[in-house]
Design a protein around this motif. Structure first.
Motif, PDB file in Angstrom:
ATOM      1  N   GLU A   1     -22.495  14.500  20.041  1.00 34.22           N
ATOM      2  CA  GLU A   1     -21.120  14.272  19.582  1.00 34.22           C
ATOM      3  C   GLU A   1     -21.117  13.137  18.573  1.00 34.22           C
ATOM      4  N   LEU A   2     -20.725  13.477  17.358  1.00 32.76           N
ATOM      5  CA  LEU A   2     -20.677  12.505  16.271  1.00 32.76           C
ATOM      6  C   LEU A   2     -19.223  12.234  15.913  1.00 32.76           C
ATOM      7  N   HIS A   3     -18.937  11.002  15.570  1.00 33.83           N
ATOM      8  CA  HIS A   3     -17.561  10.612  15.233  1.00 33.83           C
ATOM      9  C   HIS A   3     -17.464  10.313  13.738  1.00 33.83           C
ATOM     10  N   TYR A   4     -16.526  11.004  13.109  1.00 36.98           N
ATOM     11  CA  TYR A   4     -16.333  10.826  11.670  1.00 36.98           C
ATOM     12  C   TYR A   4     -15.267   9.751  11.454  1.00 36.98           C
ATOM     13  N   LYS A   5     -15.698   8.593  10.972  1.00 33.88           N
ATOM     14  CA  LYS A   5     -14.793   7.457  10.773  1.00 33.88           C
ATOM     15  C   LYS A   5     -15.037   6.847   9.386  1.00 33.88           C
ATOM     16  N   PRO A   6     -14.578   7.505   8.358  1.00 37.61           N
ATOM     17  CA  PRO A   6     -14.829   6.999   7.001  1.00 37.61           C
ATOM     18  C   PRO A   6     -14.019   5.741   6.708  1.00 37.61           C
ATOM     19  N   THR A   7     -14.554   4.909   5.857  1.00 34.90           N
ATOM     20  CA  THR A   7     -13.771   3.761   5.383  1.00 34.90           C
ATOM     21  C   THR A   7     -12.726   4.269   4.397  1.00 34.90           C
ATOM     22  N   VAL A   8     -11.782   3.403   4.077  1.00 34.35           N
ATOM     23  CA  VAL A   8     -10.758   3.778   3.100  1.00 34.35           C
ATOM     24  C   VAL A   8     -11.423   4.121   1.764  1.00 34.35           C
ATOM     25  N   ALA A   9     -12.386   3.305   1.374  1.00 41.62           N
ATOM     26  CA  ALA A   9     -13.064   3.533   0.091  1.00 41.62           C
ATOM     27  C   ALA A   9     -13.792   4.870   0.087  1.00 41.62           C
ATOM     28  N   GLU A  10     -14.434   5.233   1.200  1.00 41.51           N
ATOM     29  CA  GLU A  10     -15.152   6.510   1.267  1.00 41.51           C
ATOM     30  C   GLU A  10     -14.190   7.690   1.165  1.00 41.51           C
ATOM     31  N   SER A  11     -13.058   7.591   1.839  1.00 43.49           N
ATOM     32  CA  SER A  11     -12.074   8.671   1.749  1.00 43.49           C
ATOM     33  C   SER A  11     -11.518   8.774   0.332  1.00 43.49           C
TER      34      SER A  11
ATOM     35  N   PHE B   1      -4.075   5.615 -14.102  1.00 41.84           N
ATOM     36  CA  PHE B   1      -3.805   4.459 -13.227  1.00 41.84           C
ATOM     37  C   PHE B   1      -4.915   4.285 -12.176  1.00 41.84           C
ATOM     38  N   ASN B   2      -6.171   4.451 -12.611  1.00 36.46           N
ATOM     39  CA  ASN B   2      -7.304   4.463 -11.670  1.00 36.46           C
ATOM     40  C   ASN B   2      -7.545   3.144 -10.952  1.00 36.46           C
ATOM     41  N   ASP B   3      -7.076   2.041 -11.514  1.00 39.21           N
ATOM     42  CA  ASP B   3      -7.390   0.733 -10.934  1.00 39.21           C
ATOM     43  C   ASP B   3      -6.468   0.331  -9.782  1.00 39.21           C
ATOM     44  N   TYR B   4      -5.451   1.141  -9.490  1.00 46.84           N
ATOM     45  CA  TYR B   4      -4.434   0.706  -8.535  1.00 46.84           C
ATOM     46  C   TYR B   4      -4.593   1.227  -7.097  1.00 46.84           C
ATOM     47  N   PRO B   5      -4.837   2.513  -6.876  1.00 44.51           N
ATOM     48  CA  PRO B   5      -4.676   3.066  -5.516  1.00 44.51           C
ATOM     49  C   PRO B   5      -5.574   2.458  -4.457  1.00 44.51           C
ATOM     50  N   LEU B   6      -6.873   2.299  -4.744  1.00 38.19           N
ATOM     51  CA  LEU B   6      -7.812   1.885  -3.700  1.00 38.19           C
ATOM     52  C   LEU B   6      -7.424   0.542  -3.094  1.00 38.19           C
ATOM     53  N   GLU B   7      -7.093  -0.410  -3.932  1.00 43.47           N
ATOM     54  CA  GLU B   7      -6.715  -1.736  -3.439  1.00 43.47           C
ATOM     55  C   GLU B   7      -5.535  -1.642  -2.462  1.00 43.47           C
ATOM     56  N   TYR B   8      -4.526  -0.851  -2.842  1.00 43.52           N
ATOM     57  CA  TYR B   8      -3.348  -0.751  -1.984  1.00 43.52           C
ATOM     58  C   TYR B   8      -3.652   0.020  -0.707  1.00 43.52           C
ATOM     59  N   LEU B   9      -4.415   1.089  -0.821  1.00 44.29           N
ATOM     60  CA  LEU B   9      -4.784   1.882   0.362  1.00 44.29           C
ATOM     61  C   LEU B   9      -5.572   1.043   1.350  1.00 44.29           C
ATOM     62  N   GLU B  10      -6.485   0.225   0.839  1.00 49.13           N
ATOM     63  CA  GLU B  10      -7.287  -0.640   1.727  1.00 49.13           C
ATOM     64  C   GLU B  10      -6.409  -1.678   2.404  1.00 49.13           C
ATOM     65  N   SER B  11      -5.408  -2.178   1.694  1.00 59.55           N
ATOM     66  CA  SER B  11      -4.520  -3.178   2.300  1.00 59.55           C
ATOM     67  C   SER B  11      -3.722  -2.589   3.457  1.00 59.55           C
ATOM     68  N   LYS B  12      -3.538  -1.267   3.452  1.00 60.39           N
ATOM     69  CA  LYS B  12      -2.795  -0.593   4.519  1.00 60.39           C
ATOM     70  C   LYS B  12      -3.704   0.187   5.468  1.00 60.39           C
ATOM     71  N   GLY B  13      -5.008   0.160   5.208  1.00 63.22           N
ATOM     72  CA  GLY B  13      -5.952   0.834   6.105  1.00 63.22           C
ATOM     73  C   GLY B  13      -5.800   2.340   6.134  1.00 63.22           C
ATOM     74  N   ILE B  14      -5.422   2.949   5.026  1.00 68.42           N
ATOM     75  CA  ILE B  14      -5.164   4.393   4.985  1.00 68.42           C
ATOM     76  C   ILE B  14      -6.412   5.131   4.518  1.00 68.42           C
ATOM     77  N   ASN B  15      -7.014   5.916   5.426  1.00 67.14           N
ATOM     78  CA  ASN B  15      -8.194   6.704   5.058  1.00 67.14           C
ATOM     79  C   ASN B  15      -7.951   8.204   5.204  1.00 67.14           C
ATOM     80  N   ASN B  16      -6.688   8.577   5.383  1.00 64.60           N
ATOM     81  CA  ASN B  16      -6.342   9.988   5.540  1.00 64.60           C
ATOM     82  C   ASN B  16      -6.353  10.662   4.159  1.00 64.60           C
TER      83      ASN B  16
END
Length: 572
Positions: A180-190, A201-216
């Motif tokens: 049983e393996l668990h898939y838990k990607p970081t925000v950056a990987e997602s 606007f490539n410079d904006y999303p990752l920083e904001y997503l990481e600040s909110k912990g969104i990897n969906n």
């Protein structure tokens, strides 16, 4: 040595497992939307051609399948394309396309050797039909592993398995699942997994997503799609970082909000923020859902949320998937204009400060540079600097060289001309600004009088203009410069239009009757006097037809006394 990420470790572990000779079942467990299936597809794409050359992959989604036969048929349809077992299956099935064929019998034709290099991926376990029993699916998976020595990947979200099925899965898991393996990607990987789809606007999303912990990944895709929809504005705002940031972050924030709370209402959220801020400390009404929304929007407990023009435009897009492009371009143009105005204002301040404190900064250089910036402001320079500062700067320039005065005069004339056109000149009386402008040069006062006269003449140039001046105060129950404009009209003009148009005459009568309602005076007394003069002149004319009718109108309006035994009634 650089540490591997969780996804890299998972990738390596799967590669190790697929080197094994025996069959096995590996479960890939993880939350919905974080990209488990995407990861598996990418793993297959990146590894089958090189490291797992001889492997063939069958992918089966359990979503929509209602019987085991549906699952088995799907598998047969896929493996029948593989050369090594194609002939075996085709010799039995032929062109029947499985109609009336025992699927289990078809599967029994394939031996362990045939299945040795086949990987079967079962996805969407938690989305299976209620008609399918979990233990039957797990039994089928076990059958492929034990009898066919198959390598099985089972993708699912353990937390979302129905409550009644959890015990079954738990009881059978140890018997069926080997790893049983668990898939838990970081925000950056997602984000990086799908970032190639982002066009602007490539410079904006990752920083904001990481600040909110969104990897969906599904949620991230919504943000990317939204940003791409605003590609049309990217070039326009590229040179204005703060405008670009306001637009981009608003898009990202509300795309994330809509992905999680698609039923949100902006007005309710604004009210919640305001109520919370104004409440006495310790008495705030806290709503968990709204607090999560504010977290996504990056608004803290004492923050503000106002419906700006940009937010209104983007919120409309989020709710309707349609952009009002013209409106957004207008908003951006206004913001760019304000930004440019601020730059000019800052230049003026910097030059004057330098003139005061830099002893090497000559007055001629100061005058040249200050004048250049004032010219740069164009027709808006008085508004940019404000009247007081503009007059001050002009005073400084004129003290150095009187040649600059003509620029000041022409600029102020243009400024007051716009004010006259917009009927806002009187606003300058509040702080004696109009007097200051007039004192700058004697020609300006005469210019203002001439411009006001021209504007007034334009506003009373036609019959329609006059009727509009009659109707405006009646409809609005208030008036501004209408009394001044109407009293400029000569009695001959009134006579001309009364003769030409019966509708105009009705408007005249209605207007006079309206003014008569005011016991303390209406402010239109001079106008009524001019109109009355015109009516009397018509009454006393040689034209017996309208002379007679005008006399009756004057009696009806009680402007002259009733001389007949029966009063005359006029319908207006």
């Amino acid at each position: 040595m650089e540490l591997k990420s969780e996804v890299e470790k998972l990738n390596s572990r799967l590669l190790e497992l697929f080197q094994l000779d025996e069959g096995f079942v590996v479960a890939l467990n993880g939350k919905w939307g974080i990209g488990k299936t995407y990861f598996w597809d990418l793993f297959v794409k990146n590894n089958l051609s090189e490291k797992l050359k001889n492997k063939e992959v069958v992918y089966v989604s359990l979503f929509g399948k209602e019987t085991l036969k549906d699952i088995q048929t799907d598998i047969i349809l896929q493996i029948s394309k593989f050369g090594k077992i194609y002939e075996k299956i085709n010799s039995v099935v032929g062109s029947s396309k499985y109609a009336g064929i025992d699927i289990s019998a078809v599967l029994s034709l394939a031996t362990k050797t045939d299945f040795k290099d086949i990987i079967i991926c079962f996805d969407d376990f938690e989305r299976k039909s209620d008609k399918l029993d979990s233990k039957d699916i797990l039994g089928l998976i076990s059958q492929f592993k034990e009898q066919k020595s198959c390598k099985i990947v089972m993708i699912y979200n353990q937390n979302e398995v129905e409550e009644k099925e959890k015990k079954v899965v738990s009881d059978y898991k140890d018997k069926v699942i080997d790893y049983e393996l668990h898939y838990k990607p970081t925000v950056a990987e997602s984000f990086n997994a799908i970032s190639s789809k982002l066009k602007v606007f490539n410079d904006y999303p990752l920083e904001y997503l990481e600040s909110k912990g969104i990897n969906n990944i599904r949620v991230i895709k919504r943000s990317i799609n939204a940003l791409n929809d605003f590609q049309f504005i990217a070039e326009k705002v590229a040179k204005y970082p703060h405008i670009e940031a306001e637009i981009v972050y608003t898009i990202i924030k509300f795309a994330l909000l809509n992905a999680k709370y698609h039923e949100y209402k902006l007005e309710d959220l604004i009210s919640y923020v305001a109520d919370k801020r104004h409440a006495d400390k310790g008495k705030e009404v806290i709503d968990k859902k709204y607090e999560d929304m504010l977290f996504l929007l990056n608004i803290d407990s004492s923050g503000y949320l106002f419906e700006t023009d940009i937010l209104q435009n983007i919120n409309y897009y989020i709710k309707n998937s349609t952009i009002d492009k013209e409106d957004l371009i207008r908003i951006v143009d206004e913001k760019i204009s304000q930004d440019q105005d601020n730059v000019i204002g800052q230049k003026l301040y910097t030059i004057y400060s330098k003139y005061n404190y830099d002893l090497d900064y000559s007055k001629d250089t100061f005058a040249k540079e200050l004048f250049s910036v004032l010219q740069e402001g164009g027709d808006k320079i008085v508004d940019i600097a404000n009247i007081g500062r503009f007059l001050f700067y002009m005073g400084e320039l004129i003290d150095i060289d009187d040649k600059y005065k003509s620029f000041g005069v022409e600029t102020l004339k243009k400024y007051v001309s716009k004010k006259i056109e917009k009927e806002t000149l009187q606003e300058l009386n509040s702080f004696d600004e109009l007097d200051q402008i007039k004192k700058f040069d004697t020609s300006i006062e005469a210019y203002i009088e001439d411009q006001e006269k021209l504007i007034k003449e334009k506003q009373t140039a036609s019959m329609e203009d006059i009727v509009n001046l009659f109707q405006r105060p009646i409809k609005n129950s208030s008036w501004g410069n209408e009394p001044d404009l109407l009293k400029m009209i000569d009695s001959e003009v009134y006579k001309k239009y009364i003769i030409e148009s019966s509708e105009f005459l009705q408007e005249v009568i209605g207007f006079i009757r309206w003014t008569q309602r005011f016991s303390g005076g209406s402010g239109f007394e001079e106008t009524v006097e001019i109109i009355t003069k015109a009516l009397f002149e018509m009454k006393d004319s040689d034209n017996e037809i309208y002379s007679f009718k005008i006399e009756k109108i004057l009696k009806h309006l009680n402007i002259i006394k009733e001389e007949q035994s029966e009063s005359v009634k006029i319908t207006v």
